[in-house]
Design a protein around this motif. Sequence first.
Motif, PDB file in Angstrom:
ATOM      1  N   ILE A   1       0.832  -1.447  -0.013  1.00 47.64           N
ATOM      2  CA  ILE A   1      -0.158  -0.015  -0.093  1.00 47.64           C
ATOM      3  C   ILE A   1       0.982   1.286   0.104  1.00 47.64           C
ATOM      4  CG2 ILE A   1      -1.744   1.025   1.126  1.00 47.64           C
ATOM      5  CD1 ILE A   1      -2.737  -1.657   2.520  1.00 47.64           C
ATOM      6  N   VAL A   2       1.695   1.335   0.899  1.00 47.66           N
ATOM      7  CA  VAL A   2       2.292   2.477   1.231  1.00 47.66           C
ATOM      8  C   VAL A   2       3.376   2.910  -0.171  1.00 47.66           C
ATOM      9  CG1 VAL A   2       4.297   3.696   2.484  1.00 47.66           C
ATOM     10  CG2 VAL A   2       2.630   2.234   3.611  1.00 47.66           C
ATOM     11  N   SER A   3       3.750   2.086  -0.732  1.00 44.40           N
ATOM     12  CA  SER A   3       4.765   2.378  -2.093  1.00 44.40           C
ATOM     13  C   SER A   3       3.845   2.173  -3.524  1.00 44.40           C
ATOM     14  CB  SER A   3       5.858   1.267  -2.029  1.00 44.40           C
ATOM     15  OG  SER A   3       5.490   0.090  -2.168  1.00 44.40           O
ATOM     16  N   GLU A   4       2.577   2.050  -3.243  1.00 46.22           N
ATOM     17  CA  GLU A   4       1.936   1.916  -4.444  1.00 46.22           C
ATOM     18  C   GLU A   4       1.820   3.383  -5.159  1.00 46.22           C
ATOM     19  OE1 GLU A   4       0.306  -0.510  -6.281  1.00 46.22           O
ATOM     20  OE2 GLU A   4       0.145   1.014  -7.490  1.00 46.22           O
ATOM     21  N   THR A   5       2.172   3.441  -6.440  1.00 48.37           N
ATOM     22  CA  THR A   5       2.171   4.657  -7.195  1.00 48.37           C
ATOM     23  C   THR A   5       0.762   5.008  -7.946  1.00 48.37           C
ATOM     24  OG1 THR A   5       3.008   3.542  -8.914  1.00 48.37           O
ATOM     25  CG2 THR A   5       4.636   4.579  -7.507  1.00 48.37           C
ATOM     26  N   ASP A   6       0.074   4.186  -8.139  1.00 50.16           N
ATOM     27  CA  ASP A   6      -1.507   4.473  -8.668  1.00 50.16           C
ATOM     28  C   ASP A   6      -2.178   4.831  -7.533  1.00 50.16           C
ATOM     29  OD1 ASP A   6      -4.112   4.011  -9.412  1.00 50.16           O
ATOM     30  OD2 ASP A   6      -3.832   2.333 -10.581  1.00 50.16           O
TER      31      ASP A   6
ATOM     32  N   LYS B   1      -5.658   3.161  -6.818  1.00 50.45           N
ATOM     33  CA  LYS B   1      -5.456   1.811  -6.263  1.00 50.45           C
ATOM     34  C   LYS B   1      -5.145   2.060  -4.802  1.00 50.45           C
ATOM     35  CE  LYS B   1      -3.313  -1.264  -8.580  1.00 50.45           C
ATOM     36  NZ  LYS B   1      -2.220  -2.226  -9.133  1.00 50.45           N
ATOM     37  N   LYS B   2      -4.142   2.963  -4.322  1.00 51.21           N
ATOM     38  CA  LYS B   2      -3.686   2.918  -3.090  1.00 51.21           C
ATOM     39  C   LYS B   2      -4.847   3.525  -2.113  1.00 51.21           C
ATOM     40  CE  LYS B   2      -0.192   5.941  -0.665  1.00 51.21           C
ATOM     41  NZ  LYS B   2       1.203   6.393  -0.888  1.00 51.21           N
ATOM     42  N   ASN B   3      -5.573   4.673  -2.789  1.00 51.75           N
ATOM     43  CA  ASN B   3      -6.744   5.118  -1.926  1.00 51.75           C
ATOM     44  C   ASN B   3      -7.657   4.125  -1.794  1.00 51.75           C
ATOM     45  OD1 ASN B   3      -5.443   7.652  -1.644  1.00 51.75           O
ATOM     46  ND2 ASN B   3      -6.495   8.370  -3.363  1.00 51.75           N
TER      47      ASN B   3
END
Length: 559
Positions: A521-526, A529-531
């Motif tokens: 989650i923390v490193s997700e760049t999209d 998706k992260k939210n």
Amino acid sequence: MIVKDKILNLFGDLGLDFINIRKSDRPDLSDFASTDCLRMAKVLGKKPLDIANEVKEKVSGYDVFESLSVDGPGFLNFKMSQNFWMDCVNELGDGNFIYKEVSPRKIIIDYGGPNIAKPLHAGHLRSAVIGEALKRILKEPGNEVIADIHLGDWGLQMGLVFVGLEEEGYNADDITMDLLNDIYPKYSKLSKEDESLLKRAQNYTYLLQEGDKKLKTLWQKCYDVSVAAIKENYEKLDITFDLFLGESDSEKVLVNLVNELKKKEELTFSEGAYVLEVKEDNDKKEMPPLLIVKSNGAFGYHGTDLATIKQREDDYHPDEIIYVTDFRQNLHFEQVFRAAKKVGVIRKEVGLVHVGYGTMNGTDGKPFKTRDGGILRLGDFIEIVKRAGLSKIKEDKISDTNEKNQLALDIGVAALKFGDLSNVATSDYVLDLDSFTSFEGKTGPYIQYSAVRIKSLLEKVGKVYSEIKFYNEYDLDLAKAILEFDDAFVEAYQKLEPHHICLKAYEIAQKFNTFYHFCHIVSETDEEKKNSWVALSSLTLKVFEKFADLVGFKIVDKM
Ligand code: ARG
């Protein structure tokens, strides 16, 4: 119920309201299954397979189903679509995941039941743990719930304590909890060897009930000392009561009730005692009468419980009264419930329910005792629980001693309560605090640990408000489990069985940890998706908080 309701509503709209669904046994193939086409064959005069195919036809245009297959002689298996699951989970919004009662009831719940002047035993602890959880579960959908501790403060144990105090030369001012803890077991034992002591104790019990002033003073002191200790200790375990009434409070009601019953010739005089027959013609088992007035004139457990029902009816007019005790008291309650209805101290329609539980055993498989094999002092027990929690806190994690002790207790209480409540209550269980405090496996601290993980994630990424969407099997699986929490709740609520929500919370925690492991989650760049993942995590935390609140432990901030 959101999921089931949505699906059944759709079937209803399509004129298929004979269909009921249950969770599929093969979650890899389908989400839900139904056998109702087989059941309906006779009613409709059609082949099950034809009915099933008609159903399939009718729902084929609806995108809530990913697939619907007709199997075997006419079984239906449905897989729901991602859109459907998204709608359901987003409907939970801010944690709107618990069933609400359409017609709330007024319920009295009687649990704890410690005895004044008589040491607590492990059974009292189970009663308190289970009763507290049931109270919270019953309140959640909107019922009015009144918790009464129903102290044992009026029986023979009082007479035995009075004899003991007299023998050892103590008076009211000397009475402390420690003294009482010593006196009762000692004189209870002695009275079994010495008939004259027993007679004296019985007589003192009778005199107390007759209103003897000196004994009443002694009684009051025993009561005050015990109640203060009970309150303090139960509060540490997050167990609280609305009423601190006891057997003695039913005294007046009982005296009048007995007179009335004698007048109405409801009581039988037998071997010097007054009993109340509750046998019924079709009884398959022995059903002894209630012993209302003993041969020495004193009242006992049957009488106080019967009078207490009258008192509760007169004072509160409840829809239901629930008792939580060791299942060995089953016969006692059956007798009392029958008597209450028979002599009409309560309306016929009021539910009288006994929730019985099994024994709490130690790791040796025998009924739990403290290490010295002696009696269970709740204060000592809380220390044991706290120490178990403390062993889980890393040395350098918290420096403030008070904070550390509180956290240790919070972990210990979660361990104790989850360890107890995750079992089917009627079976015996082994109190094993070492394994109960583990951060892995089916434990309270595992739930706390998972929640703390989410809390620190949310701290890192900040709050987001986002719609939840699905990106893989892990987030979808977690969402489905969350949606099942309400079903588990309804089961726990209707059957008065807390283990259903414990097991579901455990499943959710497992699914969350798998999701957390695979979805970075923390490193997700999209961003989207992260939210969505953050929103799903935050919903998971809400479920854990609700769950912990329902069973009576705390979700801590760090571990
Ligand atoms: N004091 C009782 C005992 O120690 C339990 C009381 C349960 N409640 C009741 N209404 N009888 O066994």
